[in-house]
Design an enzyme around this catalytic site. Structure first.
Site, PDB file in Angstrom:
ATOM      1  N   ALA A  69       3.043  -1.519   4.139  1.00  0.00           N
ATOM      2  CA  ALA A  69       3.195  -0.172   3.585  1.00  0.00           C
ATOM      3  C   ALA A  69       4.565   0.404   3.920  1.00  0.00           C
ATOM      4  O   ALA A  69       5.522   0.224   3.164  1.00  0.00           O
ATOM      5  CB  ALA A  69       2.081   0.736   4.093  1.00  0.00           C
ATOM      6  N   SER A  70       4.671   1.067   5.053  1.00  0.00           N
ATOM      7  CA  SER A  70       5.880   1.835   5.343  1.00  0.00           C
ATOM      8  C   SER A  70       7.145   0.981   5.305  1.00  0.00           C
ATOM      9  O   SER A  70       8.196   1.478   4.894  1.00  0.00           O
ATOM     10  CB  SER A  70       5.757   2.532   6.705  1.00  0.00           C
ATOM     11  OG  SER A  70       5.559   1.584   7.735  1.00  0.00           O
ATOM     12  N   GLY A  84       2.534  -3.487  10.837  1.00  0.00           N
ATOM     13  CA  GLY A  84       3.836  -3.770  11.424  1.00  0.00           C
ATOM     14  C   GLY A  84       4.701  -4.772  10.684  1.00  0.00           C
ATOM     15  O   GLY A  84       5.810  -5.078  11.117  1.00  0.00           O
ATOM     16  N   HIS A 118      -9.907   0.868   4.405  1.00  0.00           N
ATOM     17  CA  HIS A 118      -8.636   0.915   5.115  1.00  0.00           C
ATOM     18  C   HIS A 118      -8.807   1.718   6.405  1.00  0.00           C
ATOM     19  O   HIS A 118      -9.629   2.624   6.466  1.00  0.00           O
ATOM     20  CB  HIS A 118      -7.558   1.549   4.225  1.00  0.00           C
ATOM     21  CG  HIS A 118      -6.197   1.411   4.815  1.00  0.00           C
ATOM     22  ND1 HIS A 118      -5.700   2.292   5.745  1.00  0.00           N
ATOM     23  CD2 HIS A 118      -5.241   0.462   4.644  1.00  0.00           C
ATOM     24  CE1 HIS A 118      -4.482   1.900   6.099  1.00  0.00           C
ATOM     25  NE2 HIS A 118      -4.183   0.805   5.447  1.00  0.00           N
ATOM     26  N   GLU A 168      -5.937  -5.613  10.328  1.00  0.00           N
ATOM     27  CA  GLU A 168      -4.828  -4.772  10.776  1.00  0.00           C
ATOM     28  C   GLU A 168      -5.193  -4.101  12.098  1.00  0.00           C
ATOM     29  O   GLU A 168      -5.909  -3.098  12.105  1.00  0.00           O
ATOM     30  CB  GLU A 168      -4.572  -3.649   9.762  1.00  0.00           C
ATOM     31  CG  GLU A 168      -4.243  -4.097   8.372  1.00  0.00           C
ATOM     32  CD  GLU A 168      -3.760  -2.927   7.525  1.00  0.00           C
ATOM     33  OE1 GLU A 168      -2.572  -2.916   7.186  1.00  0.00           O
ATOM     34  OE2 GLU A 168      -4.566  -2.022   7.223  1.00  0.00           O
ATOM     35  N   ILE A 221      -0.397  -0.371  13.314  1.00  0.00           N
ATOM     36  CA  ILE A 221      -0.087   0.170  11.986  1.00  0.00           C
ATOM     37  C   ILE A 221       1.032   1.206  12.073  1.00  0.00           C
ATOM     38  O   ILE A 221       0.984   2.110  12.894  1.00  0.00           O
ATOM     39  CB  ILE A 221      -1.347   0.795  11.345  1.00  0.00           C
ATOM     40  CG1 ILE A 221      -2.362  -0.310  11.037  1.00  0.00           C
ATOM     41  CG2 ILE A 221      -0.993   1.564  10.078  1.00  0.00           C
ATOM     42  CD1 ILE A 221      -3.671   0.193  10.450  1.00  0.00           C
ATOM     43  N   ASN A 270       0.847  -1.192   0.000  1.00  0.00           N
ATOM     44  CA  ASN A 270       0.000   0.000   0.000  1.00  0.00           C
ATOM     45  C   ASN A 270       0.881   1.241   0.000  1.00  0.00           C
ATOM     46  O   ASN A 270       1.594   1.499   0.971  1.00  0.00           O
ATOM     47  CB  ASN A 270      -0.890  -0.050   1.262  1.00  0.00           C
ATOM     48  CG  ASN A 270      -1.783   1.165   1.390  1.00  0.00           C
ATOM     49  OD1 ASN A 270      -1.831   2.007   0.502  1.00  0.00           O
ATOM     50  ND2 ASN A 270      -2.487   1.244   2.507  1.00  0.00           N
ATOM     51  N   PHE A 271       0.820   1.997  -1.075  1.00  0.00           N
ATOM     52  CA  PHE A 271       1.680   3.182  -1.208  1.00  0.00           C
ATOM     53  C   PHE A 271       1.182   4.361  -0.369  1.00  0.00           C
ATOM     54  O   PHE A 271       1.855   5.361  -0.229  1.00  0.00           O
ATOM     55  CB  PHE A 271       1.761   3.625  -2.679  1.00  0.00           C
ATOM     56  CG  PHE A 271       2.602   2.761  -3.571  1.00  0.00           C
ATOM     57  CD1 PHE A 271       2.829   1.413  -3.295  1.00  0.00           C
ATOM     58  CD2 PHE A 271       3.191   3.294  -4.724  1.00  0.00           C
ATOM     59  CE1 PHE A 271       3.610   0.616  -4.134  1.00  0.00           C
ATOM     60  CE2 PHE A 271       3.978   2.513  -5.569  1.00  0.00           C
ATOM     61  CZ  PHE A 271       4.185   1.172  -5.270  1.00  0.00           C
ATOM     62  N   LYS A 272      -0.046   4.241   0.144  1.00  0.00           N
ATOM     63  CA  LYS A 272      -0.654   5.313   0.948  1.00  0.00           C
ATOM     64  C   LYS A 272      -0.510   6.684   0.267  1.00  0.00           C
ATOM     65  O   LYS A 272      -0.472   6.752  -0.971  1.00  0.00           O
ATOM     66  CB  LYS A 272      -0.039   5.319   2.354  1.00  0.00           C
ATOM     67  CG  LYS A 272      -0.344   4.020   3.122  1.00  0.00           C
ATOM     68  CD  LYS A 272      -0.087   4.167   4.603  1.00  0.00           C
ATOM     69  CE  LYS A 272      -0.543   2.913   5.348  1.00  0.00           C
ATOM     70  NZ  LYS A 272      -0.338   3.022   6.800  1.00  0.00           N
TER      71      LYS A 272
END
Lengths: 220, 220, 220, 220
Positions: free
Chosen positions: B200-201, B179, B91, B139, B144, B7-9
């Site tokens: 994501a991150s 996470g 989300h 999630e 997150i 997920n590029f958010k």
């Protein structure tokens, strides 16, 4: 027989002095029939009405918040202190996020309050049932306020909602709403497997509200 | 092995030119491993990225609207025309109303697009599964973006989500998120019964994004 | 003469391939008249359309977020990178909170992007003007999509909006929308003190879109 | 001297029996000082508290709806029937859309109820003032609940808000909030041109609430 929950909404006839009048009518009729009659009133009216009637009084909504910095919000603990029996959740006019519905249903359960989660079709009825509320109340939005009873116009929605709900959670009770105004509609709902009805304008906005409610539960 | 959706958010590193770079990295890594790698990008980037890569590209959100007077909204039909594979739905950073989740999941299904409904705990995972999406991605919000993998910190959430989801809908596939950053976390998720991860991150904001993704899928 | 901004909304005719066609029509007509013609397109279409036309392209909405963990959101920086001229803000179909309108208008200003804040009456026009956007576009909601031009049905709304806006902020430019479809309506809007019009269905859903736009700007 | 509005929020200490206790404390202190003291309470508590105290009681929020099918909503007419003096509008914890703020402020004015519109910075204070509410209350969100008084930490926000508000609407009165807990902060706010303060935790969550309020208005 069945369950009748009257939603006072934000109708002029369902708030303030006229709400109290109607609450007393419902209280009186409840004492003369075999049905379980409860009412859902505005947050402004709730505390006073609870003191004046013996039937169960529900909130129309609680917010998905705990105590804290939440100006303009009320939570499940607060309605419990006021003597409410429980709350409607996710009414079609107050749709909530899934995570918030779950938060509210869980909180109501913890506090031994009754949850009535409103849904709009078979799929959302199944989903809501998975959250283990006490009731799900299926109301096809296109019929709300029309006087066209879902139990007649879309009987398969009621039947399939009951099946879907019980399949996911055998203990959940199913109400049906939208367009219910008379005894015949109510009986039709019960015949389709619902445990009762959630209704509003048919009673709250009736010219003779006592007569309307008596007719609904078969006293006329 | 499993499913990896990145997920590029709305990260700076996940939009515009840097989104395209990352999409190409993912495309490259996908060609060198046995995992299914897909990406979820902003609506502004979607059309271009679809043209540049062969991996599946998801939207991060679609609105619960049909074509019409809905300024500022995009719908499932539009992302299909652009070549998207499907969309994330609900989300934790874009929570939706239950009725809207159902609307979107049904619409995606009709259009043969893939739905990935995000949830926050076991109960909402069960509820979402009743809507018959392709995937649910659980999630826990408190994890997150922390780098603390749900598969280690709260393995029972993953296990119980898988059970609850399959119980309601045996065909739904379960992802877990929150996470996840490394191969070990990913494998732990698969071991707990998940079909893959949503992350994501850990990838998007990694210093060396190619290395991070390679490590995730076990190429390093 | 004046300013014409065409809002493509989420119309079927205003998205995807048909959006690009219409963008090219607008580009062509803009080259043959004295009016400033710009378009506001969906986020999915924006990047491609910017590359294909020389007229200004606006987003229909940006979210009040910075870069970060905001799945499903787009911000002002992102539309700038794609080449947008600016964005509509607070359209009646995408109403925003006051604090978010202010956030977005300030951010657009910082980035030298143009803000067009939509409002629904004289009072909100004055309020929006205090935020120092480039444009306010007043659209009485009851007229949107009706074909009944605000410039004729409620000329005092336009006049009073212009007065109220200039009183609060002499530099703000006022557009009027809702029901505008033809040259006569457009001229009437200018005569009432507006700098131009924001319109949608009258052009986007016209059978002959080129003819409709030519007629609007007086080329027919 | 000035205006003191105490926002009970959804604090445990600000609802139910403890709300009534605090209301009576405020009523008592109001009778012994020259300041105007009012309180803003939850919708559940409002009706009862109005009956028990002589100070003005505000709602914390009203919805932008008229009477009708609006389950879970309350409107300005309803709080008037209960005896409320007015309502907070757009508190930072209950942000509203611009069009809804305008709707509510206009409705409150029609009903001769007092409106207190909360804002977050100088620009939104100017915008809100254009809607002609009775009060605007500027509260930088980053200071709310911190105990760091805006009147000291960001005096220019207060001064510039007063200027901006009066510039747009000379009759609007300006309160300041966020972090106000003691007499010194209150006096500082008045010195900066505010007509008073909107405060919450400093009083509602104080160990000795009576002492805290007495100190605030200079009785200790």
């Amino acid at each position: 027989m069945g369950v009748v929950i009257i939603n006072f909404k934000a109708y002029r006839e369902g708030s303030g002095k006229r709400a109290l009048e109607l609450a007393k009518i419902a209280d009186d009729v409840a004492g003369r029939c075999d049905d379980y009659i409860a009412i859902a009133v505005t947050s402004l009216d709730l505390a006073e009405i609870v003191k004046e009637v013996s039937i169960d009084v529900f909130a129309q909504h609680v917010d998905a918040v705990d105590f804290g910095s939440h100006t303009g919000r009320i939570n499940a603990e607060m309605i419990k202190e006021k003597g409410a029996k429980g709350s409607l959740v996710n009414h079609s006019e107050r749709r909530l996020r899934l995570a918030d519905i779950e938060h509210i249903v869980s909180k109501l359960r913890e506090l031994s309050l009754t949850s009535v989660v409103c849904t709009n079709n078979v799929a959302t009825t199944a989903a809501a049932s998975a959250l283990k509320p006490d009731y799900v109340a299926v109301e096809p939005p296109e019929l709300i306020g029309t006087g066209i009873p879902v139990s007649k116009a879309e009987p398969e929605v009621v039947e399939n909602s009951v099946k879907a709900a019980k399949n996911v959670n055998p203990e959940v009770k199913v109400l049906c709403g939208a367009g219910i105004t008379c005894h015949e509609d109510y009986v039709a709902a019960l015949d389709l497997g619902a445990e009762g009805v959630l209704l509003a304008s048919g009673i709250v906005k009736a010219k003779d509200r006592k007569a309307a409610l008596e007719e609904l539960v078969g006293l006329r």
